[in-house]
Design a protein around this motif. Structure first.
Motif, PDB file in Angstrom:
ATOM      1  N   VAL A   1      13.316 -20.246  -0.646  1.00  0.00           N
ATOM      2  CA  VAL A   1      13.262 -18.807  -0.431  1.00  0.00           C
ATOM      3  C   VAL A   1      14.096 -18.080  -1.482  1.00  0.00           C
ATOM      4  O   VAL A   1      15.222 -18.479  -1.773  1.00  0.00           O
ATOM      5  CB  VAL A   1      13.790 -18.437   0.974  1.00  0.00           C
ATOM      6  CG1 VAL A   1      13.901 -16.922   1.117  1.00  0.00           C
ATOM      7  CG2 VAL A   1      12.870 -18.998   2.051  1.00  0.00           C
ATOM      8  N   GLN A   2      13.528 -17.020  -2.032  1.00  0.00           N
ATOM      9  CA  GLN A   2      14.272 -16.098  -2.884  1.00  0.00           C
ATOM     10  C   GLN A   2      14.060 -14.691  -2.330  1.00  0.00           C
ATOM     11  O   GLN A   2      12.923 -14.246  -2.180  1.00  0.00           O
ATOM     12  CB  GLN A   2      13.796 -16.150  -4.335  1.00  0.00           C
ATOM     13  CG  GLN A   2      14.194 -17.413  -5.076  1.00  0.00           C
ATOM     14  CD  GLN A   2      13.752 -17.384  -6.538  1.00  0.00           C
ATOM     15  OE1 GLN A   2      13.212 -16.384  -7.012  1.00  0.00           O
ATOM     16  NE2 GLN A   2      13.968 -18.477  -7.239  1.00  0.00           N
ATOM     17  N   LEU A   3      15.160 -13.992  -2.019  1.00  0.00           N
ATOM     18  CA  LEU A   3      15.089 -12.630  -1.496  1.00  0.00           C
ATOM     19  C   LEU A   3      15.804 -11.700  -2.469  1.00  0.00           C
ATOM     20  O   LEU A   3      16.991 -11.873  -2.739  1.00  0.00           O
ATOM     21  CB  LEU A   3      15.728 -12.543  -0.112  1.00  0.00           C
ATOM     22  CG  LEU A   3      15.847 -11.132   0.486  1.00  0.00           C
ATOM     23  CD1 LEU A   3      14.480 -10.487   0.663  1.00  0.00           C
ATOM     24  CD2 LEU A   3      16.602 -11.176   1.816  1.00  0.00           C
ATOM     25  N   SER A   4      15.085 -10.715  -2.978  1.00  0.00           N
ATOM     26  CA  SER A   4      15.660  -9.720  -3.877  1.00  0.00           C
ATOM     27  C   SER A   4      15.841  -8.418  -3.109  1.00  0.00           C
ATOM     28  O   SER A   4      14.877  -7.877  -2.574  1.00  0.00           O
ATOM     29  CB  SER A   4      14.734  -9.500  -5.084  1.00  0.00           C
ATOM     30  OG  SER A   4      15.208  -8.440  -5.902  1.00  0.00           O
ATOM     31  N   LEU A   5      17.080  -7.936  -3.039  1.00  0.00           N
ATOM     32  CA  LEU A   5      17.380  -6.688  -2.348  1.00  0.00           C
ATOM     33  C   LEU A   5      17.583  -5.593  -3.387  1.00  0.00           C
ATOM     34  O   LEU A   5      18.505  -5.657  -4.203  1.00  0.00           O
ATOM     35  CB  LEU A   5      18.627  -6.841  -1.471  1.00  0.00           C
ATOM     36  CG  LEU A   5      18.537  -7.898  -0.372  1.00  0.00           C
ATOM     37  CD1 LEU A   5      19.820  -7.928   0.439  1.00  0.00           C
ATOM     38  CD2 LEU A   5      17.341  -7.648   0.534  1.00  0.00           C
ATOM     39  N   ASN A   6      16.712  -4.599  -3.337  1.00  0.00           N
ATOM     40  CA  ASN A   6      16.734  -3.559  -4.359  1.00  0.00           C
ATOM     41  C   ASN A   6      16.087  -2.303  -3.791  1.00  0.00           C
ATOM     42  O   ASN A   6      14.973  -2.370  -3.266  1.00  0.00           O
ATOM     43  CB  ASN A   6      15.969  -4.034  -5.600  1.00  0.00           C
ATOM     44  CG  ASN A   6      16.222  -3.165  -6.810  1.00  0.00           C
ATOM     45  OD1 ASN A   6      16.421  -1.953  -6.692  1.00  0.00           O
ATOM     46  ND2 ASN A   6      16.214  -3.775  -7.975  1.00  0.00           N
ATOM     47  N   ASP A   7      16.789  -1.179  -3.871  1.00  0.00           N
ATOM     48  CA  ASP A   7      16.227   0.068  -3.359  1.00  0.00           C
ATOM     49  C   ASP A   7      15.238   0.707  -4.325  1.00  0.00           C
ATOM     50  O   ASP A   7      14.555   1.674  -3.976  1.00  0.00           O
ATOM     51  CB  ASP A   7      17.352   1.069  -3.046  1.00  0.00           C
ATOM     52  CG  ASP A   7      18.133   0.676  -1.798  1.00  0.00           C
ATOM     53  OD1 ASP A   7      17.537   0.058  -0.898  1.00  0.00           O
ATOM     54  OD2 ASP A   7      19.340   0.980  -1.730  1.00  0.00           O
ATOM     55  N   ASP A   8      15.154   0.189  -5.557  1.00  0.00           N
ATOM     56  CA  ASP A   8      14.171   0.688  -6.511  1.00  0.00           C
ATOM     57  C   ASP A   8      12.809   0.053  -6.233  1.00  0.00           C
ATOM     58  O   ASP A   8      12.723  -1.046  -5.681  1.00  0.00           O
ATOM     59  CB  ASP A   8      14.589   0.375  -7.945  1.00  0.00           C
ATOM     60  CG  ASP A   8      15.873   1.083  -8.339  1.00  0.00           C
ATOM     61  OD1 ASP A   8      16.119   2.177  -7.803  1.00  0.00           O
ATOM     62  OD2 ASP A   8      16.628   0.542  -9.174  1.00  0.00           O
ATOM     63  N   VAL A   9      11.747   0.721  -6.640  1.00  0.00           N
ATOM     64  CA  VAL A   9      10.398   0.176  -6.492  1.00  0.00           C
ATOM     65  C   VAL A   9      10.183  -0.899  -7.556  1.00  0.00           C
ATOM     66  O   VAL A   9      10.405  -0.650  -8.748  1.00  0.00           O
ATOM     67  CB  VAL A   9       9.332   1.278  -6.622  1.00  0.00           C
ATOM     68  CG1 VAL A   9       7.940   0.678  -6.571  1.00  0.00           C
ATOM     69  CG2 VAL A   9       9.504   2.306  -5.509  1.00  0.00           C
ATOM     70  N   VAL A  10       9.779  -2.083  -7.133  1.00  0.00           N
ATOM     71  CA  VAL A  10       9.548  -3.177  -8.071  1.00  0.00           C
ATOM     72  C   VAL A  10       8.049  -3.388  -8.254  1.00  0.00           C
ATOM     73  O   VAL A  10       7.251  -3.067  -7.377  1.00  0.00           O
ATOM     74  CB  VAL A  10      10.206  -4.487  -7.579  1.00  0.00           C
ATOM     75  CG1 VAL A  10      11.701  -4.324  -7.441  1.00  0.00           C
ATOM     76  CG2 VAL A  10       9.598  -4.943  -6.249  1.00  0.00           C
ATOM     77  N   ASP A  11       7.677  -3.909  -9.407  1.00  0.00           N
ATOM     78  CA  ASP A  11       6.283  -4.241  -9.692  1.00  0.00           C
ATOM     79  C   ASP A  11       6.002  -5.628  -9.134  1.00  0.00           C
ATOM     80  O   ASP A  11       6.518  -6.621  -9.636  1.00  0.00           O
ATOM     81  CB  ASP A  11       6.031  -4.204 -11.199  1.00  0.00           C
ATOM     82  CG  ASP A  11       4.543  -4.306 -11.544  1.00  0.00           C
ATOM     83  OD1 ASP A  11       3.882  -5.222 -11.015  1.00  0.00           O
ATOM     84  OD2 ASP A  11       4.059  -3.489 -12.334  1.00  0.00           O
ATOM     85  N   VAL A  12       5.215  -5.696  -8.085  1.00  0.00           N
ATOM     86  CA  VAL A  12       4.952  -6.958  -7.391  1.00  0.00           C
ATOM     87  C   VAL A  12       4.318  -7.976  -8.332  1.00  0.00           C
ATOM     88  O   VAL A  12       4.730  -9.139  -8.401  1.00  0.00           O
ATOM     89  CB  VAL A  12       4.035  -6.727  -6.174  1.00  0.00           C
ATOM     90  CG1 VAL A  12       3.791  -8.039  -5.441  1.00  0.00           C
ATOM     91  CG2 VAL A  12       4.645  -5.702  -5.243  1.00  0.00           C
ATOM     92  N   ILE A  13       3.320  -7.539  -9.074  1.00  0.00           N
ATOM     93  CA  ILE A  13       2.556  -8.458  -9.899  1.00  0.00           C
ATOM     94  C   ILE A  13       3.379  -8.916 -11.097  1.00  0.00           C
ATOM     95  O   ILE A  13       3.484 -10.115 -11.382  1.00  0.00           O
ATOM     96  CB  ILE A  13       1.240  -7.795 -10.350  1.00  0.00           C
ATOM     97  CG1 ILE A  13       0.372  -7.495  -9.115  1.00  0.00           C
ATOM     98  CG2 ILE A  13       0.495  -8.694 -11.327  1.00  0.00           C
ATOM     99  CD1 ILE A  13      -0.886  -6.719  -9.427  1.00  0.00           C
ATOM    100  N   GLU A  14       3.994  -7.980 -11.800  1.00  0.00           N
ATOM    101  CA  GLU A  14       4.760  -8.338 -12.993  1.00  0.00           C
ATOM    102  C   GLU A  14       5.990  -9.166 -12.641  1.00  0.00           C
ATOM    103  O   GLU A  14       6.403 -10.041 -13.403  1.00  0.00           O
ATOM    104  CB  GLU A  14       5.178  -7.076 -13.750  1.00  0.00           C
ATOM    105  CG  GLU A  14       4.026  -6.311 -14.364  1.00  0.00           C
ATOM    106  CD  GLU A  14       3.292  -7.132 -15.419  1.00  0.00           C
ATOM    107  OE1 GLU A  14       3.953  -7.911 -16.128  1.00  0.00           O
ATOM    108  OE2 GLU A  14       2.052  -6.999 -15.521  1.00  0.00           O
TER     109      GLU A  14
END
Length: 303
Positions: free
Chosen positions: A127-140
């Motif tokens: 499992v890898q969980l990235s916590l970020n309030d910015d919008v991330v590009d799912v595909i990239e």
């Protein structure tokens, strides 16, 4: 052409290579060394008698035959996955690396614990969980799924609603030791409000909607505390520094234990539903599909 020579593992390798853009990455995902992955890909092309991929040191691209075969493989593998799941066989197949992104507060309170519970059911999972309030590009960024608050904003993604989500205004009980709680939205202009926005402006316009009449009002609020991080805004509110406007899911634990109290409960901020988003509905890894199903179960009422 001997179709009996074509194995599902080779088809999975081919599809994963297209999705990840790398044969080596696809091999690692499925437990093959680069040499074995290359050998299996060559074997698949030999069995079909056509070239499926154009390979270079930088990228992969589908041939015309490869594009057609890719679509058919996705459908076949989805049918196999669904059949296994219906028979109860799919549970043992939740393995590999599950990469998830989530806003910070939502991740800490809900997504992180859900992942821990999910991984305990599937010991072969990473499992890898990235916590970020910015919008991330799912595909990239290569995430299997992301949890977001608000609109989709990306037509390439499939979105599944997890829960409704209203924004509430609250403060610590100590904040009201020497001041009265606001009774109507206009009273907010007389209070110190904790602002959460990327700009440097020490004021903001809060739009509120009456849950009783449907009326809308916009109030200019101001304060001495500004941050671009929701967790920091939450901590300042708990310290009694001012009123904060937050998602009910973010503040539900604090409201339950009395660290924060809601004001103007008959007025709600803009609704921003919680959604889980992912890149493809047709070839969704079993680990992703099962985790999304768990998220649907997790998001009941926050109160």
């Amino acid at each position: 052409m001997d179709f009996l020579m074509i194995e599902l593992a080779d088809m999975k390798l081919f599809v994963q290579a297209v999705l990840s853009g790398s044969l080596s990455a696809a091999g690692r995902e499925l437990g093959f060394s680069p040499a074995v992955g290359s050998k299996r890909m060559s074997r698949l092309e030999a069995a079909l008698g056509v070239r499926l991929l154009q390979r270079s040191s930088r990228r992969l691209s589908l041939t015309e035959e490869g594009a057609l075969y890719f679509e058919r493989c996705q459908a076949i593998l989805l049918d196999v996955t669904n059949a296994e799941a219906e028979l109860g066989l799919g549970q043992a197949e939740a393995r590999g690396l599950l990469r998830v992104s989530s806003p910070v507060a939502l991740g800490r309170h809900y997504i992180g614990p859900a992942l821990a519970k999910f991984a305990s059911r599937h010991p072969a999972l990473q499992v890898q969980l990235s916590l970020n309030d910015d919008v991330v590009d799912v595909i990239e960024s290569g995430f299997d799924c992301v949890v977001r608050i608000g609109s989709n904003g990306d037509s390439r993604l499939v979105a599944r609603k997890l829960a409704d989500n209203r924004r509430v205004i609250c403060a610590a009980p100590g904040y009201f030791a020497h001041r009265n709680p606001p009774r109507i939205p206009a009273d907010l202009s007389q209070h110190s409000c904790i602002l959460m926005q990327p700009s440097s402006a020490m004021h903001a316009d809060w739009q509120l909607h009456s849950t009783q009449t449907g009326e809308s009002q916009t109030v200019r609020v101001q304060g001495n505390w500004l941050t671009n991080n929701g967790e920091q805004a939450h901590d300042w509110a708990c310290a009694g520094l001012g009123l904060v406007r937050r998602s009910i899911w973010d503040v539900a634990p604090a409201l339950a234990d009395g660290s924060l109290v809601e004001v103007l409960s008959d007025w709600s901020g803009d609704s921003a539903p919680i959604r889980v988003m992912y890149a493809s509905r047709r070839y969704l890894p079993l680990r992703t599909r099962l985790f999304i199903d768990m998220l649907v179960e997790v998001f009941g009422s926050p109160s």
